[in-house]
Design a protein around this motif. Structure first.
Motif, PDB file in Angstrom:
ATOM      1  N   THR A  57       0.835  -1.207   0.000  1.00 53.97           N
ATOM      2  CA  THR A  57       0.000   0.000   0.000  1.00 53.97           C
ATOM      3  C   THR A  57       0.867   1.253   0.000  1.00 53.97           C
ATOM      4  N   LEU A  58       1.917   1.267   0.823  1.00 55.76           N
ATOM      5  CA  LEU A  58       2.827   2.417   0.863  1.00 55.76           C
ATOM      6  C   LEU A  58       3.489   2.621  -0.495  1.00 55.76           C
ATOM      7  N   LEU A  59       3.990   1.552  -1.097  1.00 56.52           N
ATOM      8  CA  LEU A  59       4.674   1.681  -2.383  1.00 56.52           C
ATOM      9  C   LEU A  59       3.720   2.170  -3.473  1.00 56.52           C
ATOM     10  N   GLU A  60       2.490   1.688  -3.474  1.00 54.65           N
ATOM     11  CA  GLU A  60       1.504   2.155  -4.456  1.00 54.65           C
ATOM     12  C   GLU A  60       1.172   3.626  -4.240  1.00 54.65           C
ATOM     13  N   MET A  61       1.086   4.057  -2.982  1.00 57.01           N
ATOM     14  CA  MET A  61       0.831   5.470  -2.679  1.00 57.01           C
ATOM     15  C   MET A  61       1.979   6.338  -3.178  1.00 57.01           C
ATOM     16  N   LEU A  62       3.211   5.888  -2.973  1.00 58.34           N
ATOM     17  CA  LEU A  62       4.376   6.644  -3.433  1.00 58.34           C
ATOM     18  C   LEU A  62       4.428   6.697  -4.958  1.00 58.34           C
ATOM     19  N   LYS A  63       4.063   5.595  -5.618  1.00 59.31           N
ATOM     20  CA  LYS A  63       4.033   5.583  -7.081  1.00 59.31           C
ATOM     21  C   LYS A  63       2.991   6.563  -7.609  1.00 59.31           C
ATOM     22  N   ALA A  64       1.812   6.595  -6.976  1.00 61.74           N
ATOM     23  CA  ALA A  64       0.754   7.513  -7.409  1.00 61.74           C
ATOM     24  C   ALA A  64       1.158   8.964  -7.178  1.00 61.74           C
ATOM     25  N   ARG A  65       1.773   9.237  -6.035  1.00 63.62           N
ATOM     26  CA  ARG A  65       2.222  10.604  -5.720  1.00 63.62           C
ATOM     27  C   ARG A  65       3.287  11.061  -6.708  1.00 63.62           C
ATOM     28  N   SER A  66       4.207  10.177  -7.041  1.00 63.85           N
ATOM     29  CA  SER A  66       5.275  10.521  -7.977  1.00 63.85           C
ATOM     30  C   SER A  66       4.710  10.756  -9.380  1.00 63.85           C
ATOM     31  N   ALA A  67       3.760   9.931  -9.795  1.00 58.72           N
ATOM     32  CA  ALA A  67       3.134  10.109 -11.111  1.00 58.72           C
ATOM     33  C   ALA A  67       2.388  11.434 -11.179  1.00 58.72           C
ATOM     34  N   ALA A  68       1.710  11.805 -10.090  1.00 56.91           N
ATOM     35  CA  ALA A  68       0.984  13.075 -10.046  1.00 56.91           C
ATOM     36  C   ALA A  68       1.936  14.265 -10.136  1.00 56.91           C
ATOM     37  N   ALA A  69       3.185  14.079  -9.675  1.00 57.29           N
ATOM     38  CA  ALA A  69       4.190  15.143  -9.737  1.00 57.29           C
ATOM     39  C   ALA A  69       4.935  15.150 -11.071  1.00 57.29           C
ATOM     40  N   GLY A  70       4.521  14.268 -12.008  1.00 55.63           N
ATOM     41  CA  GLY A  70       5.154  14.251 -13.326  1.00 55.63           C
ATOM     42  C   GLY A  70       6.352  13.339 -13.438  1.00 55.63           C
ATOM     43  N   LYS A  71       6.574  12.472 -12.454  1.00 54.76           N
ATOM     44  CA  LYS A  71       7.695  11.531 -12.468  1.00 54.76           C
ATOM     45  C   LYS A  71       7.165  10.104 -12.296  1.00 54.76           C
ATOM     46  N   PRO A  72       6.579   9.530 -13.340  1.00 53.71           N
ATOM     47  CA  PRO A  72       6.044   8.168 -13.207  1.00 53.71           C
ATOM     48  C   PRO A  72       7.152   7.162 -12.895  1.00 53.71           C
ATOM     49  N   ILE A  73       6.830   6.196 -12.068  1.00 52.35           N
ATOM     50  CA  ILE A  73       7.795   5.188 -11.638  1.00 52.35           C
ATOM     51  C   ILE A  73       7.635   3.943 -12.498  1.00 52.35           C
ATOM     52  N   ALA A  74       8.723   3.540 -13.136  1.00 57.81           N
ATOM     53  CA  ALA A  74       8.725   2.353 -13.988  1.00 57.81           C
ATOM     54  C   ALA A  74       9.258   1.131 -13.249  1.00 57.81           C
ATOM     55  N   ARG A  75      10.075   1.367 -12.213  1.00 60.38           N
ATOM     56  CA  ARG A  75      10.710   0.255 -11.509  1.00 60.38           C
ATOM     57  C   ARG A  75      10.823   0.579 -10.028  1.00 60.38           C
ATOM     58  N   VAL A  76      10.619  -0.435  -9.181  1.00 58.38           N
ATOM     59  CA  VAL A  76      10.759  -0.295  -7.733  1.00 58.38           C
ATOM     60  C   VAL A  76      11.857  -1.251  -7.290  1.00 58.38           C
ATOM     61  N   VAL A  77      12.846  -0.728  -6.558  1.00 58.63           N
ATOM     62  CA  VAL A  77      13.939  -1.531  -6.033  1.00 58.63           C
ATOM     63  C   VAL A  77      13.944  -1.359  -4.523  1.00 58.63           C
ATOM     64  N   VAL A  78      13.762  -2.478  -3.796  1.00 62.95           N
ATOM     65  CA  VAL A  78      13.741  -2.426  -2.332  1.00 62.95           C
ATOM     66  C   VAL A  78      14.685  -3.491  -1.811  1.00 62.95           C
ATOM     67  N   THR A  79      15.498  -3.128  -0.852  1.00 59.00           N
ATOM     68  CA  THR A  79      16.393  -4.077  -0.197  1.00 59.00           C
ATOM     69  C   THR A  79      15.999  -4.163   1.268  1.00 59.00           C
ATOM     70  N   HIS A  80      16.423  -5.214   1.935  1.00 55.73           N
ATOM     71  CA  HIS A  80      16.084  -5.365   3.351  1.00 55.73           C
ATOM     72  C   HIS A  80      17.253  -5.961   4.105  1.00 55.73           C
ATOM     73  N   GLU A  81      17.190  -5.828   5.414  1.00 50.68           N
ATOM     74  CA  GLU A  81      18.248  -6.389   6.246  1.00 50.68           C
ATOM     75  C   GLU A  81      18.094  -7.900   6.323  1.00 50.68           C
ATOM     76  N   ALA A  82      19.125  -8.564   6.779  1.00 54.87           N
ATOM     77  CA  ALA A  82      19.120 -10.016   6.785  1.00 54.87           C
ATOM     78  C   ALA A  82      18.314 -10.618   7.937  1.00 54.87           C
ATOM     79  N   GLY A  83      18.258  -9.956   9.102  1.00 55.90           N
ATOM     80  CA  GLY A  83      17.571 -10.538  10.253  1.00 55.90           C
ATOM     81  C   GLY A  83      16.612  -9.574  10.900  1.00 55.90           C
ATOM     82  N   ARG A  84      15.752 -10.094  11.731  1.00 56.90           N
ATOM     83  CA  ARG A  84      14.782  -9.253  12.433  1.00 56.90           C
ATOM     84  C   ARG A  84      15.413  -8.644  13.678  1.00 56.90           C
ATOM     85  N   ASP A  85      15.083  -7.405  13.960  1.00 59.33           N
ATOM     86  CA  ASP A  85      15.481  -6.663  15.148  1.00 59.33           C
ATOM     87  C   ASP A  85      16.985  -6.494  15.300  1.00 59.33           C
TER      88      ASP A  85
END
Length: 92
Positions: A57-85
């Motif tokens: 939901t957050l990523l879709e909101m950011l994509k919509a906000r960016s498109a509304a500002a004239g910068k449509p998002i073609a690709r999303v790249v997300v990385t994460h840490e290896a362990g919890r906490d």
């Protein structure tokens, strides 16, 4: 004698004008997402519930906000840490 050299495929360049870049910190209580949206050099942090639908939901909101500002998002790249906490316990 001619030498034949195998060439690895060339990776696509990262287009900062159409790519949403994010880093995800996981915990059992919340996930913190730091993102860089197209057209901005600063990073913004968001906290979401610790589940996939909240992150989507957050990523879709950011994509919509960016498109509304004239910068449509073609690709999303997300990385994460290896362990919890970020806690590792060793017993001696």
């Amino acid at each position: 004698m001619r030498r034949i050299v195998d060439q690895a495929p060339v990776a696509a360049a990262l287009d900062y004008d159409s790519t949403l870049i994010g880093a995800l910190e996981l915990s059992s209580k919340k996930w913190v997402v730091a993102v860089q949206v197209p057209g901005s050099r600063k990073h913004t942090k968001y906290a979401v519930e610790p589940n996939g639908p909240a992150l989507a939901t957050l990523l879709e909101m950011l994509k919509a906000r960016s498109a509304a500002a004239g910068k449509p998002i073609a690709r999303v790249v997300v990385t994460h840490e290896a362990g919890r906490d970020s806690l590792v316990q060793f017993n001696a």
